[in-house]
Write a protein that holds these residues in place. Structure first.
Motif, mmCIF file in Angstrom:
data_model
loop_
_atom_site.group_PDB
_atom_site.id
_atom_site.type_symbol
_atom_site.label_atom_id
_atom_site.label_comp_id
_atom_site.label_asym_id
_atom_site.label_seq_id
_atom_site.Cartn_x
_atom_site.Cartn_y
_atom_site.Cartn_z
ATOM 1 N N GLY A 90 18.645 39.618 0.318
ATOM 2 C CA GLY A 90 18.250 40.221 1.506
ATOM 3 C C GLY A 90 18.380 38.891 2.698
ATOM 4 O O GLY A 90 17.352 38.910 3.739
ATOM 5 N N VAL A 91 18.891 37.986 2.376
ATOM 6 C CA VAL A 91 18.758 36.763 3.420
ATOM 7 C C VAL A 91 20.055 36.698 4.060
ATOM 8 O O VAL A 91 21.264 37.010 3.796
ATOM 9 C CB VAL A 91 18.863 35.483 2.496
ATOM 10 C CG1 VAL A 91 18.617 34.192 3.466
ATOM 11 C CG2 VAL A 91 17.710 35.462 1.698
ATOM 12 N N THR A 92 19.929 36.636 5.544
ATOM 13 C CA THR A 92 21.118 36.522 6.538
ATOM 14 C C THR A 92 21.745 35.024 6.505
ATOM 15 O O THR A 92 21.003 34.080 6.131
ATOM 16 C CB THR A 92 20.797 36.929 7.985
ATOM 17 O OG1 THR A 92 19.852 36.004 8.258
ATOM 18 C CG2 THR A 92 20.266 38.333 7.782
ATOM 19 N N PRO A 93 22.882 34.937 6.907
ATOM 20 C CA PRO A 93 23.439 33.609 7.387
ATOM 21 C C PRO A 93 22.600 32.649 8.405
ATOM 22 O O PRO A 93 22.501 31.555 8.129
ATOM 23 C CB PRO A 93 24.644 33.784 8.149
ATOM 24 C CG PRO A 93 25.150 35.403 7.430
ATOM 25 C CD PRO A 93 23.987 35.967 7.187
ATOM 26 N N LEU A 94 21.917 33.203 9.135
ATOM 27 C CA LEU A 94 21.151 32.604 10.186
ATOM 28 C C LEU A 94 19.742 32.263 9.210
ATOM 29 O O LEU A 94 19.636 30.806 9.738
ATOM 30 C CB LEU A 94 20.480 33.812 11.318
ATOM 31 C CG LEU A 94 19.842 33.154 12.187
ATOM 32 C CD1 LEU A 94 20.306 31.835 13.212
ATOM 33 C CD2 LEU A 94 19.249 34.069 13.348
ATOM 34 N N SER A 146 13.670 37.792 4.964
ATOM 35 C CA SER A 146 13.003 38.734 4.046
ATOM 36 C C SER A 146 11.775 38.214 3.523
ATOM 37 O O SER A 146 11.294 38.934 3.054
ATOM 38 C CB SER A 146 14.058 38.715 2.812
ATOM 39 O OG SER A 146 14.252 37.372 2.300
ATOM 40 N N THR A 147 11.248 36.886 3.671
ATOM 41 C CA THR A 147 10.022 36.683 3.446
ATOM 42 C C THR A 147 9.014 36.810 4.413
ATOM 43 O O THR A 147 7.654 36.445 4.180
ATOM 44 C CB THR A 147 10.086 35.070 3.383
ATOM 45 O OG1 THR A 147 10.397 34.282 4.614
ATOM 46 C CG2 THR A 147 11.028 34.707 2.240
ATOM 47 N N GLY A 148 9.411 37.344 5.721
ATOM 48 C CA GLY A 148 8.342 37.971 6.710
ATOM 49 C C GLY A 148 8.160 36.759 7.782
ATOM 50 O O GLY A 148 7.553 36.797 8.589
ATOM 51 N N GLN A 149 8.842 35.659 7.591
ATOM 52 C CA GLN A 149 8.806 34.529 8.673
ATOM 53 C C GLN A 149 10.164 34.550 9.570
ATOM 54 O O GLN A 149 10.988 34.931 9.333
ATOM 55 C CB GLN A 149 9.098 33.259 7.983
ATOM 56 C CG GLN A 149 7.790 32.884 7.014
ATOM 57 C CD GLN A 149 8.215 31.440 6.443
ATOM 58 O OE1 GLN A 149 9.210 31.423 5.727
ATOM 59 N NE2 GLN A 149 7.057 30.649 6.210
ATOM 60 N N THR A 170 9.886 29.557 12.377
ATOM 61 C CA THR A 170 8.933 29.030 11.397
ATOM 62 C C THR A 170 9.597 28.747 10.331
ATOM 63 O O THR A 170 9.170 27.729 9.658
ATOM 64 C CB THR A 170 7.885 30.322 11.046
ATOM 65 O OG1 THR A 170 7.398 30.825 12.203
ATOM 66 C CG2 THR A 170 7.184 29.933 10.099
ATOM 67 N N ILE A 171 10.669 29.137 9.895
ATOM 68 C CA ILE A 171 11.353 28.758 8.618
ATOM 69 C C ILE A 171 11.903 27.248 9.041
ATOM 70 O O ILE A 171 11.749 26.353 8.039
ATOM 71 C CB ILE A 171 12.696 29.801 8.545
ATOM 72 C CG1 ILE A 171 12.058 30.966 7.947
ATOM 73 C CG2 ILE A 171 13.610 29.054 7.239
ATOM 74 C CD1 ILE A 171 13.266 32.183 7.861
#
Length: 84
Positions: free
Chosen positions: A32-36, A65-68, A72-73
């Motif tokens: 569920g992780v995007t390239p961005l 997918s972590t809600g951030q 913030t990431i």
């Protein structure tokens, strides 16, 4: 595309997009992780800018997918240049 973004391989990202290997720069991988998200987390500003210019701009403020959100990431992993 995710792996190329994680590794900061802008040339490979461009090649994949140019050759139709990736239909959408905002697609999620199996986790569920995007390239961005990968580019922001790994601190690859040129890749992040390229993604934004190639379909991911509307996703800069979306949550991962972590809600951030992506800013913030970037800050969490010490990549202030990306957050700016």
């Amino acid at each position: 595309m995710y792996e190329a973004c994680w590794a900061g391989e802008l040339g490979i990202c461009k090649w994949l997009a140019a050759h139709g290997a990736v239909g959408d720069t905002t697609s999620k991988n199996s986790r569920g992780v995007t390239p961005l998200t990968a580019a922001c987390r790994a601190g690859h500003l040129p890749v992040m800018k390229w993604l934004a210019e190639n379909g991911a701009r509307d996703h800069l403020c979306s949550t991962s997918s972590t809600g951030q959100d992506h800013i913030t990431i970037a800050v969490t992993y010490g990549h202030l240049d990306i957050a700016k």
